[in-house]
Design a protein around this motif. Sequence first.
Motif, mmCIF file in Angstrom:
data_model
loop_
_atom_site.group_PDB
_atom_site.id
_atom_site.type_symbol
_atom_site.label_atom_id
_atom_site.label_comp_id
_atom_site.label_asym_id
_atom_site.label_seq_id
_atom_site.Cartn_x
_atom_site.Cartn_y
_atom_site.Cartn_z
ATOM 1 N N GLY A 77 12.187 34.229 109.695
ATOM 2 C CA GLY A 77 13.161 35.101 110.118
ATOM 3 C C GLY A 77 14.084 35.946 111.134
ATOM 4 O O GLY A 77 15.552 35.949 111.192
ATOM 5 N N CYS A 109 13.280 39.363 114.128
ATOM 6 C CA CYS A 109 13.103 39.682 112.587
ATOM 7 C C CYS A 109 11.962 41.385 112.992
ATOM 8 O O CYS A 109 10.542 40.546 113.503
ATOM 9 N N ASP A 110 12.089 42.579 112.587
ATOM 10 C CA ASP A 110 10.959 43.027 112.539
ATOM 11 C C ASP A 110 10.371 43.254 111.649
ATOM 12 O O ASP A 110 9.502 42.097 110.114
ATOM 13 N N ASP A 112 8.763 44.922 109.090
ATOM 14 C CA ASP A 112 8.630 44.801 107.599
ATOM 15 C C ASP A 112 9.852 44.082 106.863
ATOM 16 O O ASP A 112 10.053 44.149 105.639
ATOM 17 N N TYR A 113 9.635 42.668 107.572
ATOM 18 C CA TYR A 113 10.307 42.106 107.104
ATOM 19 C C TYR A 113 9.983 41.394 105.734
ATOM 20 O O TYR A 113 9.136 41.116 105.467
ATOM 21 N N PRO A 114 10.711 41.906 104.817
ATOM 22 C CA PRO A 114 10.502 42.008 103.076
ATOM 23 C C PRO A 114 10.028 40.132 102.907
ATOM 24 O O PRO A 114 9.677 39.747 101.773
ATOM 25 N N PRO A 129 18.331 41.287 97.212
ATOM 26 C CA PRO A 129 20.036 40.708 96.736
ATOM 27 C C PRO A 129 20.268 39.807 98.534
ATOM 28 O O PRO A 129 20.657 38.873 97.918
ATOM 29 N N HIS A 130 20.410 40.933 99.423
ATOM 30 C CA HIS A 130 21.011 40.155 100.729
ATOM 31 C C HIS A 130 20.037 40.106 101.739
ATOM 32 O O HIS A 130 20.183 39.027 102.621
ATOM 33 N N LEU A 131 18.737 39.297 100.544
ATOM 34 C CA LEU A 131 17.975 39.012 101.570
ATOM 35 C C LEU A 131 17.673 37.494 101.268
ATOM 36 O O LEU A 131 16.750 36.527 101.434
ATOM 37 N N ARG A 134 17.356 33.949 101.803
ATOM 38 C CA ARG A 134 17.019 33.245 103.097
ATOM 39 C C ARG A 134 15.965 31.732 102.586
ATOM 40 O O ARG A 134 15.345 31.646 103.228
ATOM 41 N N ALA B 212 25.610 38.695 104.520
ATOM 42 C CA ALA B 212 24.404 38.956 104.270
ATOM 43 C C ALA B 212 24.568 37.330 103.755
ATOM 44 O O ALA B 212 22.865 36.845 104.144
ATOM 45 N N PHE B 213 25.476 36.609 103.643
ATOM 46 C CA PHE B 213 25.867 35.158 103.222
ATOM 47 C C PHE B 213 25.481 34.468 104.012
ATOM 48 O O PHE B 213 25.156 32.796 104.281
ATOM 49 N N ALA B 216 22.192 32.871 106.275
ATOM 50 C CA ALA B 216 21.580 32.204 105.675
ATOM 51 C C ALA B 216 22.574 30.708 105.980
ATOM 52 O O ALA B 216 21.401 30.071 106.251
ATOM 53 N N TRP B 416 21.040 48.753 103.225
ATOM 54 C CA TRP B 416 20.435 47.694 103.383
ATOM 55 C C TRP B 416 21.523 45.971 104.111
ATOM 56 O O TRP B 416 21.100 45.532 104.915
ATOM 57 N N LEU B 420 20.157 44.159 107.616
ATOM 58 C CA LEU B 420 21.354 42.786 108.321
ATOM 59 C C LEU B 420 20.818 42.270 110.346
ATOM 60 O O LEU B 420 20.173 41.525 110.967
ATOM 61 N N ARG B 422 18.360 44.103 111.694
ATOM 62 C CA ARG B 422 17.695 43.786 112.260
ATOM 63 C C ARG B 422 16.437 43.383 111.808
ATOM 64 O O ARG B 422 14.987 42.806 111.972
ATOM 65 N N PHE B 423 16.676 42.146 110.875
ATOM 66 C CA PHE B 423 16.370 40.602 110.381
ATOM 67 C C PHE B 423 16.406 39.449 110.623
ATOM 68 O O PHE B 423 17.857 39.432 110.116
ATOM 69 N N GLY B 424 16.903 39.365 112.205
ATOM 70 C CA GLY B 424 16.868 37.998 111.927
ATOM 71 C C GLY B 424 18.462 38.385 112.302
ATOM 72 O O GLY B 424 19.708 37.083 112.148
#
Lengths: 463, 463
Positions: A77, A109-110, A112-114, A129-131, A134, B212-213, B216, B416, B420, B422-424
Motif C-alpha cells: 500500500g 502505509c500503516d 492497520d491497512y485493511p 469504498p475509499h480503499l 486499490r 480516494a480514487f 489508485a 476515512w 488516505l 496513513r495508507f500510502g
Amino acid sequence: MFEFMTIRELYELCLSGDQVEQDSLEYVELEGWVRTNRPSGKIGFIALNDGTYFRNAQVVYSDNLKNFDEAKHISTGSAIHVLGKLKYTPEAKQPFEIEATEIEVEGACDEDYPLQKKRHSFEYLREIPHLRVRGNTFYAIFRLRSVLSMAIHEFFQSQGFVYVHTPIITGNDGEGAGEMFRATTIDDTDFEKDFFGKEAFLTVTGQLHVEAFAMAFRDVYTFGPAFRAENSNTTRHASEFWMVEPEIAFADLADDMDLMEDMIKYCIQYVLDNAPEEMKFFNQFIDKECINRITKVRDSHFARMTYTEAINLLEEAIKKGHKFENKVYWGVDLNSEHERYICEEIVKGPVFLTDYPKDIKAFYMRLNDDGKTVAAADLLVPGVGELCGGSQREERYDVLEKIMDEKGMTKDTLQWYMDLRRFGGCKHAGFGLGFDRFLMYLTGMENIRDVEPFPRTPRNLKF
Amino acid sequence: MFEFMTIRELYELCLSGDQVEQDSLEYVELEGWVRTNRPSGKIGFIALNDGTYFRNAQVVYSDNLKNFDEAKHISTGSAIHVLGKLKYTPEAKQPFEIEATEIEVEGACDEDYPLQKKRHSFEYLREIPHLRVRGNTFYAIFRLRSVLSMAIHEFFQSQGFVYVHTPIITGNDGEGAGEMFRATTIDDTDFEKDFFGKEAFLTVTGQLHVEAFAMAFRDVYTFGPAFRAENSNTTRHASEFWMVEPEIAFADLADDMDLMEDMIKYCIQYVLDNAPEEMKFFNQFIDKECINRITKVRDSHFARMTYTEAINLLEEAIKKGHKFENKVYWGVDLNSEHERYICEEIVKGPVFLTDYPKDIKAFYMRLNDDGKTVAAADLLVPGVGELCGGSQREERYDVLEKIMDEKGMTKDTLQWYMDLRRFGGCKHAGFGLGFDRFLMYLTGMENIRDVEPFPRTPRNLKF
C-alpha cells in the motif's frame, strides 16, 4: 538520464516491438503504490502499480541499494518513488522488469491497512469504498466504468446527439415511477417555507425534461444520476445510480429499437477495444462466460417479438410441461424467469419484446390502435433478462390526457409536459439504460454495490 | 426518389463544393419545426429548423401545392414534413433552398404559443424553460453546453484520466463549503428513522471522494452535479450546477496549474472548432468581445504571481491614486474588483494567484513552509476575474489534523479521508471548475439561469 515513465507507457513500449525506441531507453523513473513486497535474502521483488495500467511492474532490488534494509520493510500500500534500469524480458510473463538503483518511500502505509495481501470478500470491501479500488477487481471495475461512460458519450455525440443536463432536483413527483427522496432545507413539511417554496424531489428520470429538448434538437440524450428511495435490499437496486436516456424526434418504436441495438453493440466493442486487460480479468476471475456472452450479443441480430406472441409461446411451453414459479396470462408483468426463458430457450439470443399491455406500462407510452397495448420495447438478453427499455411517446394531447386521467394522475405539475404536444409536437421515442446494471452485465459482477464508487442503499451511506 | 436529409447534411453538402455529390441529389425529404412562415400572394417562405444545425433551411412553396391554403396558415412552432426539390443558390445568403412539392403538418402549434416571432426578454423566457430552447440564443447555448461537455471528457480521457462518478448523496456535512440540502424520506429530523439511518446531504463537491480514487488511478476526474442551498439571488449562483474536478497524484501545485491552463486552452479551441456557428452568434448578438477574448486567452502564457505580491501591487496602485470599493490588506479575501485589476491592468492577461493566507482557504489545502500560506492557485482572467481554482492537498496526516482542529471541524465523518494519508498517501493536487460559469465566460451570457436547462434558484423550481 532517468526518464519518467508510466507503467502503461512501459508496457506499450515493450509490447510494441519497436527496437529503436527500446534501445534508446535504459534508465527510468517510476512512481506508484506497492501491491506486494517479497524480500528474500539479498534480493527483493516489489509489484508496483501506478494507476495507469491494470498490470503491475516488477521492481527488483538488491543489497546494492543504500537503504536495502528499509526497502525490505516497505509495506503493502505504500507510495514509492523508484529509479532503475529497464531490463527487457520478452520471454518472461512480464515483458520487462526494473532493477532499482534507488527506492524512496513517499508515503508509508500503516500496519492497520485493511487491504493486506490475502483475498477479501466483496462484503468486507464494501465497508471500505475509499480503499477497495486499490485491489484488482475494483480497479478493473472502476476503470471500465470510466471507459463505458466515454463509450456512451462517443456513441451519441458522433451521431450529432445533444447532451442535456436534465435537473436533479425536480418539482415532479415521480409519475408513479417509485418512491422519491425529498430535497429540503427545513425540519418539517411546511413546504411554503422550504428553499424552493414548494415540495422538491430528487429525480427518478430525466426523460420528461429531455423530451422538451428533443422538440428543439431532434436527437438528444441525458447521462446523469437518478434516485429511488425504495426500501428494497436486492443485488440490483441502489438508491443512487446513473441513467442514460436518449430521446429521438420524428422517430417511432422501430427507430428506437435500432438505436438501442446500435448502442449496445457499440459499447460492447468499445470496452473490448479500450479495456482489454480489464475484460480479460473479468473473464478469468469473475465470470468465465462474460466475453463469450457479450461478443455473441455484439454479433447477433436482435429479434423482435410482441408481448402477445411471447405470452402465447410461454403458455405453449407450460402445456409442454415447463414449470414457472409465477403465473403466465395476458396482462401479467413478466418476471425475470419468463424473460430469460424467452431469450435463452426460445429465441436463443437478444430479443425486443414489444407492445405491452397499457396497464403495466407508464402513462407517456404511445397507445396502439388496438386500444389495449402501448408502443413499448424491452430488450431481453440471455443471462440477465431485461437490459434496457424504451417506448414511442404519446404525442396526441387528448390521448395523453385521457390516460393520465385513467391512471389518476394530478396534471398540474405536468401541464408543461402535456403542452409539448400542443406546440409543434411530433412522433418521438426514447429509452432508458441503467448504466450500473449495464456495467454488471458486461463484467459479470453480481451486486450493484460493487460497480458504484460509493454505493447508497437503505441504511447504508458510507462517507 | 426523395432522399431524407438533415439540414446539417444539406449545409455540409452545399458548402463542400462537391459537384458530383451535389449533382446526384435532386429531391429531398425534410422534417423540422417552423421558425417563421411568410406567405405572400401566390408564394410563401418557411424558415425550417430540424435541430441538427444552427441555421435554418428556406422552404419555398407556391400555389402548385395541393394544400397551398393550409400551408399559408402553418403557424410558428409547428412540426412539418416536407418533400421538395433542392435548388443550389451559391450566390445567396443561404447556399440552398427547397422548392416544396409537398408539405404535411405533423404537429400544429396552438395559438397561445408563447414564442411568437418577436423578441422576448431573457426574464420572460426563464418562465418557459421547456420552450425557450427553440429560439436562437438558447438553442446555441444548449448545443454549446453539449459540445463543451464533450471537450471536458475528451481532454481528460485522451490523457488517461479515469472518470469517477462521485456520490451525490453524502454523509459529509460540506466541510464549511456552504449551506446544504438534505436528502430525506421523513417529515422531521429523527434521522435514526430516516432512509439511511442518519443525516444525508446533497454534495457540494466531489473532491474528497475523488481523492480516494486518485490514490489508485493517479489521474482522475469527476464531472457531475453539485448543490448549494444558499439563499443568494445573484446572476452567478444557482442551487444546482455542474462541476469538473480533476485530481492528480504525484503532482504539486505547478503541475496543477499546468493542467488548468491546458484544459482551458483545449476547451476554447474545441468550441471554436466544433460549434463555429454558435460562437459566431454569441459574438454577434450577445458579447461582441467574446471570440476575441477567448482566443487571446488561448494564445496567452498564463502568468503566475503570489497572493502576497498581488497585495503589494494593489497597495502600490492605491498609493498612486487608484480607488477600490473594498479594503486591501494582507489576509483579505480578494474581491472581484481586485482580481480584475490584477489581470486586466497589471498582468493584462490570465494569471494564477498562488499561496493564499491559510485562514481564507479550505482545510485540505497544503500548508506552505512559512506556516501562514497554503499551496492554492486561483486562475483569474480578464472580463470576469476568477475562472477556476485549485490546490495541492495536505498529504501530512498530522498537519491536516492540526488544521482541522484549528478550524473547529468534527473529524469523525472525515476519518476515512484523513486515513488516505496513513495508507500510502502521496503528494497530490486538483482543482474545481464551475462548468456553468465557464459556459457563461465562453459565450458572454451574464446570468447563470440562462445557461442551465432547468435552472434552480431560491424559491424557483420550474418543473
